[in-house]
Design a protein around this motif. Structure first.
Motif, PDB file in Angstrom:
ATOM      1  N   SER A   1       0.982  -1.999  -6.962  1.00 58.10           N
ATOM      2  CA  SER A   1       0.094  -2.280  -5.833  1.00 58.10           C
ATOM      3  C   SER A   1      -1.335  -2.092  -6.310  1.00 58.10           C
ATOM      4  CB  SER A   1       0.388  -1.374  -4.630  1.00 58.10           C
ATOM      5  OG  SER A   1      -0.251  -0.121  -4.790  1.00 58.10           O
ATOM      6  N   SER A   2      -2.288  -2.403  -5.452  1.00 60.40           N
ATOM      7  CA  SER A   2      -3.691  -2.286  -5.845  1.00 60.40           C
ATOM      8  C   SER A   2      -4.246  -0.881  -5.622  1.00 60.40           C
ATOM      9  CB  SER A   2      -4.543  -3.314  -5.094  1.00 60.40           C
ATOM     10  OG  SER A   2      -4.436  -3.098  -3.709  1.00 60.40           O
ATOM     11  N   ASP A   3      -3.386   0.058  -5.225  1.00 57.96           N
ATOM     12  CA  ASP A   3      -3.842   1.433  -5.026  1.00 57.96           C
ATOM     13  C   ASP A   3      -4.305   2.063  -6.348  1.00 57.96           C
ATOM     14  OD1 ASP A   3      -3.286   1.991  -2.162  1.00 57.96           O
ATOM     15  OD2 ASP A   3      -1.250   1.487  -2.757  1.00 57.96           O
ATOM     16  N   SER A   4      -5.110   3.092  -6.245  1.00 52.11           N
ATOM     17  CA  SER A   4      -5.652   3.781  -7.421  1.00 52.11           C
ATOM     18  C   SER A   4      -4.565   4.591  -8.130  1.00 52.11           C
ATOM     19  CB  SER A   4      -6.777   4.726  -6.996  1.00 52.11           C
ATOM     20  OG  SER A   4      -6.235   5.800  -6.233  1.00 52.11           O
ATOM     21  N   ILE A   5      -4.877   4.981  -9.355  1.00 55.92           N
ATOM     22  CA  ILE A   5      -3.974   5.847 -10.126  1.00 55.92           C
ATOM     23  C   ILE A   5      -3.722   7.135  -9.344  1.00 55.92           C
ATOM     24  CG2 ILE A   5      -3.797   7.230 -12.245  1.00 55.92           C
ATOM     25  CD1 ILE A   5      -5.654   5.018 -13.541  1.00 55.92           C
ATOM     26  N   GLU A   6      -4.779   7.700  -8.769  1.00 56.82           N
ATOM     27  CA  GLU A   6      -4.655   8.961  -8.017  1.00 56.82           C
ATOM     28  C   GLU A   6      -3.729   8.787  -6.810  1.00 56.82           C
ATOM     29  OE1 GLU A   6      -7.694   7.511  -8.767  1.00 56.82           O
ATOM     30  OE2 GLU A   6      -8.082   8.796 -10.510  1.00 56.82           O
ATOM     31  N   SER A   7      -3.881   7.685  -6.106  1.00 61.37           N
ATOM     32  CA  SER A   7      -3.031   7.416  -4.946  1.00 61.37           C
ATOM     33  C   SER A   7      -1.570   7.299  -5.380  1.00 61.37           C
ATOM     34  CB  SER A   7      -3.483   6.122  -4.248  1.00 61.37           C
ATOM     35  OG  SER A   7      -2.609   5.788  -3.199  1.00 61.37           O
TER      36      SER A   7
ATOM     37  N   MET B   1       8.729  -9.424   3.862  1.00 64.22           N
ATOM     38  CA  MET B   1       8.041  -8.221   4.324  1.00 64.22           C
ATOM     39  C   MET B   1       9.047  -7.174   4.800  1.00 64.22           C
ATOM     40  SD  MET B   1       4.980  -8.570   3.480  1.00 64.22           S
ATOM     41  CE  MET B   1       3.949  -7.335   4.262  1.00 64.22           C
ATOM     42  N   MET B   2      10.333  -7.529   4.842  1.00 65.29           N
ATOM     43  CA  MET B   2      11.385  -6.573   5.209  1.00 65.29           C
ATOM     44  C   MET B   2      11.616  -5.648   4.012  1.00 65.29           C
ATOM     45  SD  MET B   2      12.039  -7.535   8.262  1.00 65.29           S
ATOM     46  CE  MET B   2      13.569  -6.760   8.698  1.00 65.29           C
ATOM     47  N   ALA B   3      10.926  -4.531   4.006  1.00 65.97           N
ATOM     48  CA  ALA B   3      10.812  -3.657   2.839  1.00 65.97           C
ATOM     49  C   ALA B   3      12.146  -3.238   2.223  1.00 65.97           C
ATOM     50  CB  ALA B   3       9.997  -2.427   3.208  1.00 65.97           C
ATOM     51  N   THR B   4      13.081  -2.776   3.031  1.00 67.63           N
ATOM     52  CA  THR B   4      14.306  -2.206   2.458  1.00 67.63           C
ATOM     53  C   THR B   4      15.327  -3.272   2.061  1.00 67.63           C
ATOM     54  OG1 THR B   4      15.205  -1.856   4.658  1.00 67.63           O
ATOM     55  CG2 THR B   4      14.033  -0.002   3.659  1.00 67.63           C
ATOM     56  N   LYS B   5      15.068  -4.527   2.360  1.00 71.90           N
ATOM     57  CA  LYS B   5      15.988  -5.609   1.974  1.00 71.90           C
ATOM     58  C   LYS B   5      15.889  -5.911   0.474  1.00 71.90           C
ATOM     59  CE  LYS B   5      17.176  -7.203   6.248  1.00 71.90           C
ATOM     60  NZ  LYS B   5      18.148  -6.345   6.833  1.00 71.90           N
TER      61      LYS B   5
ATOM     62  N   LYS C   1       0.817  -1.217   0.000  1.00 73.04           N
ATOM     63  CA  LYS C   1       0.000   0.000   0.000  1.00 73.04           C
ATOM     64  C   LYS C   1       0.848   1.263   0.000  1.00 73.04           C
ATOM     65  CE  LYS C   1      -4.266   1.658   1.954  1.00 73.04           C
ATOM     66  NZ  LYS C   1      -4.674   2.124   0.647  1.00 73.04           N
ATOM     67  N   ASP C   2       0.419   2.248  -0.804  1.00 69.27           N
ATOM     68  CA  ASP C   2       1.071   3.563  -0.826  1.00 69.27           C
ATOM     69  C   ASP C   2       1.009   4.209   0.561  1.00 69.27           C
ATOM     70  OD1 ASP C   2       1.435   3.345  -3.575  1.00 69.27           O
ATOM     71  OD2 ASP C   2      -0.258   4.633  -4.092  1.00 69.27           O
ATOM     72  N   ASN C   3       2.046   4.977   0.864  1.00 73.17           N
ATOM     73  CA  ASN C   3       2.087   5.820   2.067  1.00 73.17           C
ATOM     74  C   ASN C   3       1.955   5.076   3.389  1.00 73.17           C
ATOM     75  OD1 ASN C   3       2.624   8.484   1.066  1.00 73.17           O
ATOM     76  ND2 ASN C   3       0.631   8.357   0.079  1.00 73.17           N
ATOM     77  N   THR C   4       2.380   3.832   3.422  1.00 78.14           N
ATOM     78  CA  THR C   4       2.516   3.127   4.692  1.00 78.14           C
ATOM     79  C   THR C   4       4.012   3.116   4.997  1.00 78.14           C
ATOM     80  OG1 THR C   4       2.574   1.026   3.527  1.00 78.14           O
ATOM     81  CG2 THR C   4       0.442   1.707   4.416  1.00 78.14           C
TER      82      THR C   4
ATOM     83  N   PHE D   1       1.571   9.641  -4.307  1.00 75.70           N
ATOM     84  CA  PHE D   1       2.705   8.940  -3.677  1.00 75.70           C
ATOM     85  C   PHE D   1       4.000   9.241  -4.442  1.00 75.70           C
ATOM     86  CE2 PHE D   1       4.762   4.590  -2.845  1.00 75.70           C
ATOM     87  CZ  PHE D   1       5.127   4.880  -1.543  1.00 75.70           C
ATOM     88  N   ALA D   2       3.941   9.132  -5.767  1.00 74.89           N
ATOM     89  CA  ALA D   2       5.127   9.386  -6.604  1.00 74.89           C
ATOM     90  C   ALA D   2       5.567  10.848  -6.498  1.00 74.89           C
ATOM     91  CB  ALA D   2       4.833   9.025  -8.053  1.00 74.89           C
TER      92      ALA D   2
END
Length: 152
Positions: free
Chosen positions: A71-77, A134-138, A40-43, A81-82
């Protein structure tokens, strides 16, 4: 069906963060790809991961690779985020989760969270590395190392 090393990535189309059509066939055959699925964006974890890919993006580009976040977020999200985090790479909206299913990305935490998986393909679309954590930065150093091996 879950993709495995040695498989060819399936063709897919989606909308990017600017609402433009993205077709994987325009990239396969031209350059190695780093395709990463995130929840998810912005987590916190996803933002750390995206910003780490941003900070290393030039290293990937210098090696001829393209980075694609899904991700399953919307185009707007994705657009927000970008823009907020100055992400220079492509974000794709997979709101119907078709691409996630095509790749066979597993869910984590008893199926409550969409999985975080990175795929590295060679220029012909063959999967050379899969990193599921789930370790994002790895994900970033693993993907960069895999790309370096491809371009030797």
């Amino acid at each position: 069906m879950e993709l495995k090393v040695g498989d060819r990535i399936p063709n897919f189309v989606a909308k990017d963060m600017d609402g433009n059509d993205f077709d994987s066939q325009n990239y396969v055959g031209k350059k190695p790809l780093v395709i990463y699925f995130y929840p998810k964006d912005n987590t916190p974890g996803c933002t750390a991961q995206a910003c780490s890919f941003r900070d290393q993006y030039e290293d990937f580009k210098d090696l001829g690779a393209e980075v694609i976040g899904i991700s399953s977020d919307s185009i707007e999200s994705h657009h927000k985020f970008a823009k907020q985090h100055k992400l220079p790479f492509i974000l794709l909206s997979d709101n119907d989760k078709k691409i996630r299913k095509l790749f066979g990305v597993p869910s984590n935490m008893f199926g409550l969270l969409p999985g975080r998986v990175t795929y590295v393909t060679d220029r012909n679309g063959e999967v050379k590395m899969i990193f599921d954590s789930m370790m994002a930065t790895k994900h970033i150093p693993k993907a960069l190392e895999a790309i370096k091996h491809l371009v030797k």
